[in-house]
Design an enzyme around this catalytic site. Structure first.
Site, PDB file in Angstrom:
ATOM      1  N   CYS A  87      10.234   2.362   8.440  1.00  0.00           N
ATOM      2  CA  CYS A  87       9.100   2.961   9.162  1.00  0.00           C
ATOM      3  C   CYS A  87       9.577   4.066  10.092  1.00  0.00           C
ATOM      4  O   CYS A  87       8.774   4.634  10.833  1.00  0.00           O
ATOM      5  CB  CYS A  87       8.338   1.890   9.945  1.00  0.00           C
ATOM      6  SG  CYS A  87       9.337   1.056  11.198  1.00  0.00           S
ATOM      7  N   ASP A 143      14.116  -4.019   5.166  1.00  0.00           N
ATOM      8  CA  ASP A 143      12.943  -3.406   5.800  1.00  0.00           C
ATOM      9  C   ASP A 143      13.046  -3.644   7.302  1.00  0.00           C
ATOM     10  O   ASP A 143      12.302  -4.451   7.880  1.00  0.00           O
ATOM     11  CB  ASP A 143      11.668  -4.020   5.229  1.00  0.00           C
ATOM     12  CG  ASP A 143      10.401  -3.337   5.742  1.00  0.00           C
ATOM     13  OD1 ASP A 143      10.526  -2.332   6.474  1.00  0.00           O
ATOM     14  OD2 ASP A 143       9.295  -3.809   5.423  1.00  0.00           O
ATOM     15  N   CYS A 201      -4.207   8.551  17.177  1.00  0.00           N
ATOM     16  CA  CYS A 201      -4.464   9.380  15.989  1.00  0.00           C
ATOM     17  C   CYS A 201      -4.320  10.855  16.349  1.00  0.00           C
ATOM     18  O   CYS A 201      -5.311  11.567  16.503  1.00  0.00           O
ATOM     19  CB  CYS A 201      -5.864   9.102  15.434  1.00  0.00           C
ATOM     20  SG  CYS A 201      -6.120   7.399  14.949  1.00  0.00           S
ATOM     21  N   CYS A 213      -6.579   9.379  23.755  1.00  0.00           N
ATOM     22  CA  CYS A 213      -5.884   8.261  23.118  1.00  0.00           C
ATOM     23  C   CYS A 213      -4.759   8.838  22.259  1.00  0.00           C
ATOM     24  O   CYS A 213      -4.963   9.766  21.484  1.00  0.00           O
ATOM     25  CB  CYS A 213      -6.862   7.463  22.243  1.00  0.00           C
ATOM     26  SG  CYS A 213      -6.062   6.275  21.154  1.00  0.00           S
ATOM     27  N   GLN A 225       2.293  -6.032   7.204  1.00  0.00           N
ATOM     28  CA  GLN A 225       1.978  -4.603   7.177  1.00  0.00           C
ATOM     29  C   GLN A 225       0.517  -4.393   7.573  1.00  0.00           C
ATOM     30  O   GLN A 225      -0.380  -5.047   7.047  1.00  0.00           O
ATOM     31  CB  GLN A 225       2.232  -4.029   5.785  1.00  0.00           C
ATOM     32  CG  GLN A 225       3.696  -3.920   5.410  1.00  0.00           C
ATOM     33  CD  GLN A 225       4.409  -2.774   6.120  1.00  0.00           C
ATOM     34  OE1 GLN A 225       3.794  -1.965   6.817  1.00  0.00           O
ATOM     35  NE2 GLN A 225       5.715  -2.701   5.937  1.00  0.00           N
ATOM     36  N   TYR A 227      15.164  -8.793   7.013  1.00  0.00           N
ATOM     37  CA  TYR A 227      13.996  -8.570   7.878  1.00  0.00           C
ATOM     38  C   TYR A 227      12.734  -8.910   7.079  1.00  0.00           C
ATOM     39  O   TYR A 227      11.787  -8.125   7.008  1.00  0.00           O
ATOM     40  CB  TYR A 227      13.953  -7.125   8.383  1.00  0.00           C
ATOM     41  CG  TYR A 227      15.281  -6.639   8.931  1.00  0.00           C
ATOM     42  CD1 TYR A 227      15.649  -6.890  10.258  1.00  0.00           C
ATOM     43  CD2 TYR A 227      16.178  -5.949   8.119  1.00  0.00           C
ATOM     44  CE1 TYR A 227      16.870  -6.449  10.748  1.00  0.00           C
ATOM     45  CE2 TYR A 227      17.402  -5.510   8.602  1.00  0.00           C
ATOM     46  CZ  TYR A 227      17.745  -5.761   9.914  1.00  0.00           C
ATOM     47  OH  TYR A 227      18.963  -5.329  10.395  1.00  0.00           O
ATOM     48  N   CYS A 278     -13.198   2.482  17.989  1.00  0.00           N
ATOM     49  CA  CYS A 278     -11.985   2.885  17.275  1.00  0.00           C
ATOM     50  C   CYS A 278     -12.300   2.818  15.783  1.00  0.00           C
ATOM     51  O   CYS A 278     -12.877   1.842  15.306  1.00  0.00           O
ATOM     52  CB  CYS A 278     -10.812   1.973  17.619  1.00  0.00           C
ATOM     53  SG  CYS A 278      -9.307   2.348  16.696  1.00  0.00           S
TER      54      CYS A 278
END
Length: 479
Positions: free
Chosen positions: A436, A409, A85, A82, A310, A339, A184
């Site tokens: 981000c 943002d 992570c 996956c 978020q 945004y 998960c």
């Protein structure tokens, strides 16, 4: 006759030197940089070169000779396959150092602007079960891992395994296949129970899973959200037509409703498109409400199935506290929140400003933003829906007031050049840029440098165990 390509070598006994972008690490091989996934600095390993260019190469670890002392044991059974992570093998303190360096490198290399000393990165309070939303694809063909291939050399067994349906995450390079996820760790444990129960019911009742290539199959996607108010939202995406499938879909929805009374917002949709995006789709409420509420400080925020919020709820509060602090509001300012999403930042800072103007592309999110203002007794915000570059114009600013402060943002792509030009013409005293994606943020900082100086840089980790990082920059008008 075509010339045979020279086989790519295995480099033996190399020492991984540093963390690189996108969750990879690197080492030097002569005058070339080699990028390798799934390892950490200090690992000694043999690396098979898979791709070679003029100045860099990409490789894969084929054997670990010695593990690094700077290494942690991954806690997830899906680690290494996956792609979510990628840094579970890196201690959290080392992750934070790498993210701090990543922000510095990108702002320095791409932005090429004068920078102040960076503030230390703010680590996430939670490093597991920190997400409030996950999206799971459904496919009639599952992804087969290398371990599964090696465990059984029989091609017929591989074909049998591949033909099994799955619910889980898409795999890079295998767009039509899904890696089945049993557990998960990024969300509350209940989400695993819900997802696995939907999978088991579908298998037991012969419900077809979606075939992305053929564009057929009933079950195609499951979105699960939870909130810090204790509410749960589940959105199941189907693909059925007049030939059948709707009754099966409704029966599955009833099963979910009966099995999980914790779900306060249970919805579904019939998506006939080629992709799984739901922004333009009609979503039907099967049980409960069409929204949940998130709590932030003393505010409540309505979040619908199409709303952006978020995904790390607790850390979002710290992110917005940073934005508010850097905005230096005295109560007299007109603030533009670009945004704005569901108006979280706009409503969060409204009590510290004279007026806040929020702009967002998604109309449903803007409707939620208006509701959120009403819910919290906030009467000094105004919201507009539409493409940012089309709405934020000189005429718009003339009509709705000159911004003293702009908080922006944007999505990962950063701000459109026309938006940057409008901001430069508006010349607010301060810009608080929440990003981000520090790479596109750096590009925008470069374009704003003609009129603004970077006064503060504050990285914030919203996504532990991933290479992603948020960054907040304060820009002040020069002169």
């Amino acid at each position: 006759m075509a010339r045979k390509k020279k086989p790519l070598p295995v480099i033996e006994g190399v020492t991984i030197e540093a963390v690189a972008a996108e969750g990879k690490c690197l080492f030097h091989w002569g005058d070339m940089v080699v990028f390798v996934p799934w390892c950490v600095p200090g690992d000694v390993c043999d690396v098979q070169i898979r791709r070679k260019k003029h100045s860099f190469a990409e490789g894969e670890v084929v054997r670990f000779v010695e593990y690094s002392k700077v290494r942690s044991t991954p806690f997830c059974q899906h680690f290494g396959v996956c792609g979510g992570c990628k840094w579970q093998n890196l201690p959290y303190e080392e992750q934070l150092k790498a993210k701090q360096q990543q922000v510095f490198d990108q702002l320095t290399r791409i932005g090429k602007v004068e920078l102040p000393p960076f503030r230390p990165i703010l680590g996430s309070v939670q490093t597991q079960a920190y997400r409030n939303k996950l999206d799971f694809g459904c496919a009639n063909k599952r992804y087969i891992t290398k371990e599964e291939m090696m465990a059984d050399a029989n091609p017929e067994a591989h074909q049998s395994l591949k033909d099994r349906p799955a619910i889980g995450f898409h795999i890079t390079g295998a767009f039509d296949k899904i890696l089945p996820i049993e557990k998960c760790w990024l969300m509350h444990p209940l989400h695993n129970e819900i997802r696995n129960a939907i999978r088991d019911y579908a298998l037991e009742h012969g419900i077809s899973f979606f075939d992305l290539r053929q564009q057929k199959g009933l079950l195609r996607d499951v979105i699960i959200r939870n909130s810090n108010s204790g509410e749960w939202m589940v959105v199941v995406q189907f693909h059925y037509d007049e030939t059948g499938g709707e009754d099966e879909a409704l029966a599955l929805m009833q099963f979910v409703a009966d099995t999980f009374p914790q779900i306060t917002s249970l919805m579904y949709l019939n998506n006939q498109k080629c992709n799984d995006t739901i922004g333009d789709q009609e979503i039907i409420t099967f049980k409960g409400t069409d929204h949940i509420f998130e709590l932030m400080a003393d505010l409540r925020f309505k979040v619908g199935p199409k709303s952006f919020y978020q995904t790390n709820t607790e850390q979002a509060l710290h992110l917005y506290e940073v934005a508010l602090q850097l905005a230096h509001l005295s109560g007299t300012e007109t603030v533009y929140d670009l945004y704005t999403g569901t108006g979280t930042i706009a409503n969060f800072v409204a009590r510290h400003a004279n007026r806040v103007v929020g702009i967002e592309y998604v109309p449903e999110a803007i409707e939620d933003a208006k509701v959120n203002a009403q819910l919290n007794g906030i009467d000094n915000t105004i919201f507009f829906a539409g493409d940012m570059k089309d709405i934020l114009t000189d005429d718009f600013i003339a009509q709705h007031g000159h911004p003293d402060v702009i908080i922006t943002d944007p999505p990962r792509a950063g701000m459109h050049p026309d938006v940057v030009k409008t901001i430069l013409r508006a010349a607010p005293k301060r810009i608080v840029y929440v990003s981000c994606n520090p790479a596109t943020q750096a590009r925008d900082l470069h374009d704003l440098d003609q009129s603004y100086r970077v006064a503060c840089v504050q990285p914030v980790d919203m996504f532990p165990h991933t290479p992603h990082v948020e960054n907040v920059v304060l820009l002040e008008l020069k002169g």
